[in-house]
Scaffold this motif. Sequence first.
Motif, PDB file in Angstrom:
ATOM      1  N   GLY A 187      28.085  52.189  47.190  1.00 25.04           N
ATOM      2  CA  GLY A 187      28.380  51.540  45.915  1.00 25.04           C
ATOM      3  C   GLY A 187      27.138  51.330  45.061  1.00 25.04           C
ATOM      4  N   GLU A 188      27.372  51.092  43.771  1.00 23.92           N
ATOM      5  CA  GLU A 188      26.292  50.767  42.829  1.00 23.92           C
ATOM      6  C   GLU A 188      26.532  49.336  42.353  1.00 23.92           C
ATOM      7  OE1 GLU A 188      24.094  53.092  41.917  1.00 23.92           O
ATOM      8  OE2 GLU A 188      25.074  54.865  42.802  1.00 23.92           O
ATOM      9  N   ILE A 189      25.466  48.687  41.908  1.00 23.07           N
ATOM     10  CA  ILE A 189      25.613  47.300  41.501  1.00 23.07           C
ATOM     11  C   ILE A 189      26.549  47.172  40.287  1.00 23.07           C
ATOM     12  CG2 ILE A 189      23.598  47.064  39.956  1.00 23.07           C
ATOM     13  CD1 ILE A 189      24.465  44.649  42.806  1.00 23.07           C
ATOM     14  N   GLU A 190      26.580  48.204  39.436  1.00 20.68           N
ATOM     15  CA  GLU A 190      27.478  48.178  38.260  1.00 20.68           C
ATOM     16  C   GLU A 190      28.954  48.128  38.692  1.00 20.68           C
ATOM     17  OE1 GLU A 190      25.173  50.974  38.466  1.00 20.68           O
ATOM     18  OE2 GLU A 190      23.755  49.507  37.646  1.00 20.68           O
ATOM     19  N   ASP A 191      29.230  48.644  39.889  1.00 18.84           N
ATOM     20  CA  ASP A 191      30.612  48.676  40.356  1.00 18.84           C
ATOM     21  C   ASP A 191      31.288  47.301  40.319  1.00 18.84           C
ATOM     22  OD1 ASP A 191      30.581  51.357  40.823  1.00 18.84           O
ATOM     23  OD2 ASP A 191      30.196  51.212  42.981  1.00 18.84           O
ATOM     24  N   LEU A 192      30.482  46.260  40.513  1.00 16.77           N
ATOM     25  CA  LEU A 192      31.079  44.934  40.613  1.00 16.77           C
ATOM     26  C   LEU A 192      31.655  44.494  39.272  1.00 16.77           C
ATOM     27  CD1 LEU A 192      28.524  43.211  42.991  1.00 16.77           C
ATOM     28  CD2 LEU A 192      30.555  44.567  43.527  1.00 16.77           C
ATOM     29  N   ASP A 193      30.913  44.756  38.190  1.00 22.07           N
ATOM     30  CA  ASP A 193      31.464  44.404  36.883  1.00 22.07           C
ATOM     31  C   ASP A 193      32.609  45.333  36.500  1.00 22.07           C
ATOM     32  OD1 ASP A 193      29.904  42.189  36.556  1.00 22.07           O
ATOM     33  OD2 ASP A 193      28.255  43.275  35.599  1.00 22.07           O
ATOM     34  N   ILE A 194      32.499  46.591  36.924  1.00 22.48           N
ATOM     35  CA  ILE A 194      33.618  47.508  36.655  1.00 22.48           C
ATOM     36  C   ILE A 194      34.890  46.992  37.336  1.00 22.48           C
ATOM     37  CG2 ILE A 194      34.510  49.854  37.020  1.00 22.48           C
ATOM     38  CD1 ILE A 194      31.600  50.869  36.815  1.00 22.48           C
ATOM     39  N   LEU A 195      34.744  46.527  38.579  1.00 19.71           N
ATOM     40  CA  LEU A 195      35.902  45.977  39.300  1.00 19.71           C
ATOM     41  C   LEU A 195      36.529  44.822  38.524  1.00 19.71           C
ATOM     42  CD1 LEU A 195      34.904  45.801  43.089  1.00 19.71           C
ATOM     43  CD2 LEU A 195      36.823  47.060  42.098  1.00 19.71           C
ATOM     44  N   LEU A 196      35.677  43.936  38.020  1.00 18.99           N
ATOM     45  CA  LEU A 196      36.204  42.780  37.296  1.00 18.99           C
ATOM     46  C   LEU A 196      36.863  43.198  35.987  1.00 18.99           C
ATOM     47  CD1 LEU A 196      33.434  40.107  37.981  1.00 18.99           C
ATOM     48  CD2 LEU A 196      35.754  40.202  38.916  1.00 18.99           C
ATOM     49  N   ASP A 197      36.307  44.205  35.345  1.00 23.18           N
ATOM     50  CA  ASP A 197      36.910  44.749  34.124  1.00 23.18           C
ATOM     51  C   ASP A 197      38.297  45.306  34.399  1.00 23.18           C
ATOM     52  OD1 ASP A 197      35.123  44.275  32.203  1.00 23.18           O
ATOM     53  OD2 ASP A 197      34.401  46.353  31.961  1.00 23.18           O
ATOM     54  N   ILE A 198      38.373  46.123  35.435  1.00 21.85           N
ATOM     55  CA  ILE A 198      39.663  46.716  35.792  1.00 21.85           C
ATOM     56  C   ILE A 198      40.663  45.600  36.067  1.00 21.85           C
ATOM     57  CG2 ILE A 198      40.901  48.137  37.473  1.00 21.85           C
ATOM     58  CD1 ILE A 198      38.233  49.604  38.012  1.00 21.85           C
ATOM     59  N   ALA A 199      40.211  44.614  36.867  1.00 23.37           N
ATOM     60  CA  ALA A 199      41.114  43.521  37.242  1.00 23.37           C
ATOM     61  C   ALA A 199      41.617  42.792  36.001  1.00 23.37           C
ATOM     62  CB  ALA A 199      40.416  42.565  38.196  1.00 23.37           C
ATOM     63  N   SER A 200      40.739  42.510  35.052  1.00 25.38           N
ATOM     64  CA  SER A 200      41.219  41.722  33.910  1.00 25.38           C
ATOM     65  C   SER A 200      42.145  42.569  33.031  1.00 25.38           C
ATOM     66  CB  SER A 200      40.060  41.104  33.125  1.00 25.38           C
ATOM     67  OG  SER A 200      39.447  42.075  32.334  1.00 25.38           O
ATOM     68  N   ASN A 201      41.943  43.869  33.016  1.00 28.11           N
ATOM     69  CA  ASN A 201      42.858  44.757  32.303  1.00 28.11           C
ATOM     70  C   ASN A 201      44.246  44.818  32.917  1.00 28.11           C
ATOM     71  OD1 ASN A 201      42.407  46.310  29.968  1.00 28.11           O
ATOM     72  ND2 ASN A 201      40.621  47.211  30.973  1.00 28.11           N
ATOM     73  N   MET A 202      44.286  44.553  34.218  1.00 35.86           N
ATOM     74  CA  MET A 202      45.560  44.672  34.932  1.00 35.86           C
ATOM     75  C   MET A 202      46.422  43.426  34.775  1.00 35.86           C
ATOM     76  SD  MET A 202      44.221  46.430  38.418  1.00 35.86           S
ATOM     77  CE  MET A 202      45.801  46.313  39.266  1.00 35.86           C
ATOM     78  N   GLU A 203      45.797  42.345  34.280  1.00 37.23           N
ATOM     79  CA  GLU A 203      46.506  41.074  34.236  1.00 37.23           C
ATOM     80  C   GLU A 203      47.336  40.940  32.968  1.00 37.23           C
ATOM     81  OE1 GLU A 203      44.675  37.104  35.800  1.00 37.23           O
ATOM     82  OE2 GLU A 203      43.107  38.353  34.894  1.00 37.23           O
TER      83      GLU A 203
END
Lengths: 426, 158
Positions: free
Chosen positions: A367-383
Amino acid sequence: MERYLTKNFDVQDSETIKVYLSQGEGYKAVENALKKMTPEQIIDEIKKSGLRGRGGAGFPAGLKWSFMPKDNARPKYICCNADESEPGTFKDRQIIEKDPHQLIEGLIIGAYAMGVNTVYIYIRGEYASQAKILQNAIDEAYDNGYLGKNVLGTDFNIDIYIHRGGGAYICGEETGLMESIEGKKGQPRKKPPFPAGYGVWGYPTTINNLETFSHVSHIINRGADWFKGIGTEKSTGNTLFGVSGHVKRPGVYELPFGVSLKEIIYEHAGGIRNDNELKGVIPGGSSTKILTADMIDVRMDHDSLMQAGSSIGTGAIIVMDHTTCMVRVGCVLSHFYRHETCGQCTQCREGTAWMHQIIARIEKGEGEIEDLDILLDIASNMEGNTICALSDAAAWPVQGLLRYFRDEFEEHIKQKKCPFTDSFLV
Amino acid sequence: MLSEDARRSVEDSIKKYSQKKAAVLSTLHIAQKEKGWISEETIEEIAGILDIPSIEVKEVVSFYTIFNLRDVGKYHIQVCTNLSCSLLGSRHIVNYLEKRLGLGVGKSTEDKRFSLSEVECLGSCGTAPMMQINEDYYENLTEEKIDKILESLGHAQK
Ligand SMILES: Cc1cc2nc3c(=O)[nH]c(=O)nc-3n(C[C@H](O)[C@H](O)[C@H](O)COP(=O)(O)O)c2cc1C
Ligand code: SF4
Ligand code: FES
């Protein structure tokens, strides 16, 4: 503290009508409801009791019942939700196996109150032996005049049928469930229209969880005030907590809402295996956000868990000790939602796949450190903007893990491997 | 072709619903119990019984994971690998079964007696780790327990 749902669970042959009738209260509630109460009085009593749905969302049951049209111009249906597919949840199954007649009583009373003559129990396909036990109980109820035509000599008729699902989590969602009963793919419908107006085959329908119906006969027997006296002001009655994971005594515990999570884990479930240190707890099934060890004084009711940033969900408590790798937990859970999305909404279909891919990559040390913010972005888009709540349910656990265990994700990325050598394997 | 008995069960299922099509899941369960899996021929037969186009049966069979679209082994071993089971070693259980049966996940033994799958939570989280073989649940699994179960299904000791 009195147990009423599970009090006969240890009695020999407790699933039979013979034992159920010999226990004193058996089918008294049906008798009283049908002969001494009007449908309106029953709905009022359930409203007054404060009974909330036990399937995850906690909607007030009496209010839901009152949405059904009062006239009998068209057929109306009840669907009892026994899909029980939220990971961590294994409580409805216990009622079926050990005391199914209290469920049948609840269904008869609900049907009479809402003017329904046909009830479907939607049971997950894997529960094959449970479906048999339930069918036996239903047959017994027919033989004893509690089901069928002119129940107990009244002019009320009721049939209860079992509908077996086919192994799809999404069929637990109420509109997916109705599609599945109609013999289609279990893809949720847009709401509105709501089931009380447009349900199975377009007819008015009420869907409740199996445990929700199982409280009803007790409320009718002992009154709304008795029920309201148990639990907290806004979460009334006992409920079934299923405890699994790293505890000494996993199982289903009937306790009043408002009991502390700590008491459940350390007293009822016997504490952590090998007296290990506690690390995290998922309090209400896989969709609810994880809590950390220092949060377990929280009271287990709807409001308290909401304040703690999580949810009581299905009351399914998953306990994890200090050996647990939280990235692996994320891997397992995101795999589940990726597998179970029905694919109708882009955010959900794509989001669940991306989340799992990224978390699996992090676990592998790629993984890359940017992945963590990408994960949160995806999650908030899904809500919040999909046809059903599966998308939110997939986003929440990931948000929860990143909120409290972000350091573990970062450590995987820095060390380019999983640092938890004693953790469970994925 | 479904047996006489199966056809009778299907007729009973149809009576539960106001529309025949609703009986498709029940019918598939009945067919799978008898045949072990759902073939093209079975799909056509079910479509005929329920008066629906076979594409509507096909759609349902492929949506619901419980139905096998290929001929699986006589004993279909399905290990839950969701969270509560994982926490208590379901990966280890899968590995052990792979070793004992000499086959990978998603595969069947050559004699078609056993096949192995990983599945999502089956509602036995309090008795984890667990697996389902055909319709039966086996809970609180250990290596010794698996040995006994395999033996009872006619799989000789190593
Ligand atoms: C993805 C998803 C899965 C669900 N699975 C279940 C389930 O297995 N059992 C259940 O009772 N409710 C489940 N629900 C909740 C139902 O949609 C519905 O709210 C519930 O059955 C209503 O009953 P209650 O008000 O008595 O809780 C699920 C919801 C979602 C979004
Ligand atoms: S949110 Fe996901 S599961 Fe729900 S309807 Fe949309 S794609 Fe299907
Ligand atoms: S997690 Fe395996 S049965 Fe629930």
